[in-house]
Design a protein around this motif. Structure first.
Motif, PDB file in Angstrom:
ATOM      1  N   ILE A   8      -6.325  -4.756   3.452  1.00 25.14           N
ATOM      2  CA  ILE A   8      -6.096  -4.958   4.840  1.00 25.14           C
ATOM      3  C   ILE A   8      -6.819  -4.030   5.695  1.00 25.14           C
ATOM      4  CG2 ILE A   8      -4.424  -5.075   6.710  1.00 25.14           C
ATOM      5  CD1 ILE A   8      -2.262  -5.894   4.527  1.00 25.14           C
ATOM      6  N   ASP A   9      -7.549  -4.318   6.586  1.00 25.78           N
ATOM      7  CA  ASP A   9      -8.255  -3.260   7.412  1.00 25.78           C
ATOM      8  C   ASP A   9      -7.449  -3.325   8.745  1.00 25.78           C
ATOM      9  OD1 ASP A   9     -10.410  -2.697   5.614  1.00 25.78           O
ATOM     10  OD2 ASP A   9     -11.664  -4.354   6.548  1.00 25.78           O
ATOM     11  N   THR A  10      -7.303  -2.380   9.258  1.00 23.13           N
ATOM     12  CA  THR A  10      -6.416  -2.284  10.553  1.00 23.13           C
ATOM     13  C   THR A  10      -7.049  -1.104  11.468  1.00 23.13           C
ATOM     14  OG1 THR A  10      -4.045  -1.263  11.287  1.00 23.13           O
ATOM     15  CG2 THR A  10      -5.115  -0.338   9.220  1.00 23.13           C
ATOM     16  N   ARG A  11      -6.607  -1.198  12.688  1.00 23.22           N
ATOM     17  CA  ARG A  11      -7.062  -0.368  13.595  1.00 23.22           C
ATOM     18  C   ARG A  11      -6.172   0.877  13.763  1.00 23.22           C
ATOM     19  NH1 ARG A  11      -8.441  -5.006  17.936  1.00 23.22           N
ATOM     20  NH2 ARG A  11      -6.442  -5.841  17.191  1.00 23.22           N
ATOM     21  N   SER A 107      -8.542   2.036   9.578  1.00 21.19           N
ATOM     22  CA  SER A 107      -8.179   2.596   8.269  1.00 21.19           C
ATOM     23  C   SER A 107      -8.367   1.151   7.378  1.00 21.19           C
ATOM     24  CB  SER A 107      -7.247   3.449   7.990  1.00 21.19           C
ATOM     25  OG  SER A 107      -5.893   2.676   8.365  1.00 21.19           O
ATOM     26  N   ARG A 108      -8.475   1.326   6.063  1.00 20.37           N
ATOM     27  CA  ARG A 108      -8.485   0.357   5.132  1.00 20.37           C
ATOM     28  C   ARG A 108      -7.216   0.552   4.181  1.00 20.37           C
ATOM     29  NH1 ARG A 108     -13.451  -1.605   2.537  1.00 20.37           N
ATOM     30  NH2 ARG A 108     -13.335  -2.782   4.403  1.00 20.37           N
ATOM     31  N   VAL A 109      -6.314  -0.334   3.969  1.00 19.51           N
ATOM     32  CA  VAL A 109      -5.010  -0.278   3.300  1.00 19.51           C
ATOM     33  C   VAL A 109      -5.349  -0.992   2.009  1.00 19.51           C
ATOM     34  CG1 VAL A 109      -2.460  -0.699   2.891  1.00 19.51           C
ATOM     35  CG2 VAL A 109      -3.525  -0.067   5.062  1.00 19.51           C
ATOM     36  N   LYS A 110      -5.360  -0.397   0.809  1.00 19.18           N
ATOM     37  CA  LYS A 110      -5.384  -1.135  -0.157  1.00 19.18           C
ATOM     38  C   LYS A 110      -4.359  -1.048  -1.387  1.00 19.18           C
ATOM     39  CE  LYS A 110      -9.659  -1.780  -2.681  1.00 19.18           C
ATOM     40  NZ  LYS A 110     -10.785  -1.376  -3.498  1.00 19.18           N
ATOM     41  N   TRP A 111      -3.560  -2.125  -1.615  1.00 16.31           N
ATOM     42  CA  TRP A 111      -2.528  -2.010  -2.592  1.00 16.31           C
ATOM     43  C   TRP A 111      -2.878  -2.651  -3.711  1.00 16.31           C
ATOM     44  CZ3 TRP A 111       2.544  -0.737  -1.099  1.00 16.31           C
ATOM     45  CH2 TRP A 111       3.798  -1.131  -1.954  1.00 16.31           C
ATOM     46  N   ASN A 112      -2.881  -2.090  -4.824  1.00 15.84           N
ATOM     47  CA  ASN A 112      -3.035  -2.862  -6.176  1.00 15.84           C
ATOM     48  C   ASN A 112      -1.581  -2.638  -7.061  1.00 15.84           C
ATOM     49  OD1 ASN A 112      -5.821  -3.320  -7.071  1.00 15.84           O
ATOM     50  ND2 ASN A 112      -6.170  -1.527  -5.920  1.00 15.84           N
ATOM     51  N   GLN A 113      -1.368  -3.604  -7.622  1.00 11.71           N
ATOM     52  CA  GLN A 113      -0.087  -3.545  -8.275  1.00 11.71           C
ATOM     53  C   GLN A 113      -0.240  -4.189  -9.818  1.00 11.71           C
ATOM     54  OE1 GLN A 113       3.340  -4.317  -6.045  1.00 11.71           O
ATOM     55  NE2 GLN A 113       4.775  -4.503  -7.768  1.00 11.71           N
ATOM     56  N   GLU A 114       0.394  -3.656 -10.832  1.00 11.32           N
ATOM     57  CA  GLU A 114       0.614  -4.333 -12.132  1.00 11.32           C
ATOM     58  C   GLU A 114       2.006  -4.800 -12.151  1.00 11.32           C
ATOM     59  OE1 GLU A 114      -1.654  -4.858 -14.414  1.00 11.32           O
ATOM     60  OE2 GLU A 114      -3.389  -3.857 -13.575  1.00 11.32           O
TER      61      GLU A 114
END
Length: 147
Positions: A8-11, A107-114
């Motif tokens: 997600i890109d956010t302000r 900013s860019r929020v990056k969530w990776n999940q196993e």
């Protein structure tokens, strides 16, 4: 085990995005059917070794999702933030890697999940990933939109 990613890109600035996503007190308010039953703290109070438990369910039906923070580096200046969290419950196991990086105008929020869900066969991992991506994406957007 299934893998999914939400980006997600956010302000919001990286620090502000970090504070919203990792403020466990907000999870009770903004994420449906989830309550933090242990370790409900703001992002500033989390650190490596912090443990918390999210209870997911409706009424008496549900399960505990215990987690422990394995690594935590808050974004600062122009550097990215990184959180690694391990899920070690009976129903859900796996790991999360959260990265928040500075971007022009936010900013860019990056969530990776196993994720492994007890009782779900490996052959249905694609379904677990699809449902989880949708649910976590919604939760992250709600946390980032909250004022």
């Amino acid at each position: 085990m299934a893998h999914f990613e939400v980006q997600i890109d956010t302000r919001r600035s990286p620090g502000d995005a970090w504070d919203r996503v990792l403020d466990l007190r907000l999870h009770d308010l903004l994420i449906p059917f989830t309550r933090i039953t242990s370790g409900k703290v703001p992002a500033a109070e989390l650190g490596s070794g912090s443990a918390f438990v999210a209870r997911t369910g409706l009424g008496p039906l549900g399960f505990d999702d215990p987690m422990v923070v394995e690594e935590l580096v808050r974004p600062s200046g122009g550097s990215a933030g990184l959180a690694r969290i391990r899920k070690h419950g009976k129903v859900i196991r796996g790991s999360i890697e959260l990265r928040i990086t500075p971007q022009p105008g936010g900013s860019r929020v990056k969530w990776n999940q196993e994720i492994t869900v007890w009782g779900v066969p490996r052959a249905l991992g694609w379904m677990t990933a699809r449902v989880s991506r949708a649910a976590y994406g919604m939760a992250l957007r709600r946390l980032l939109a909250h004022d």
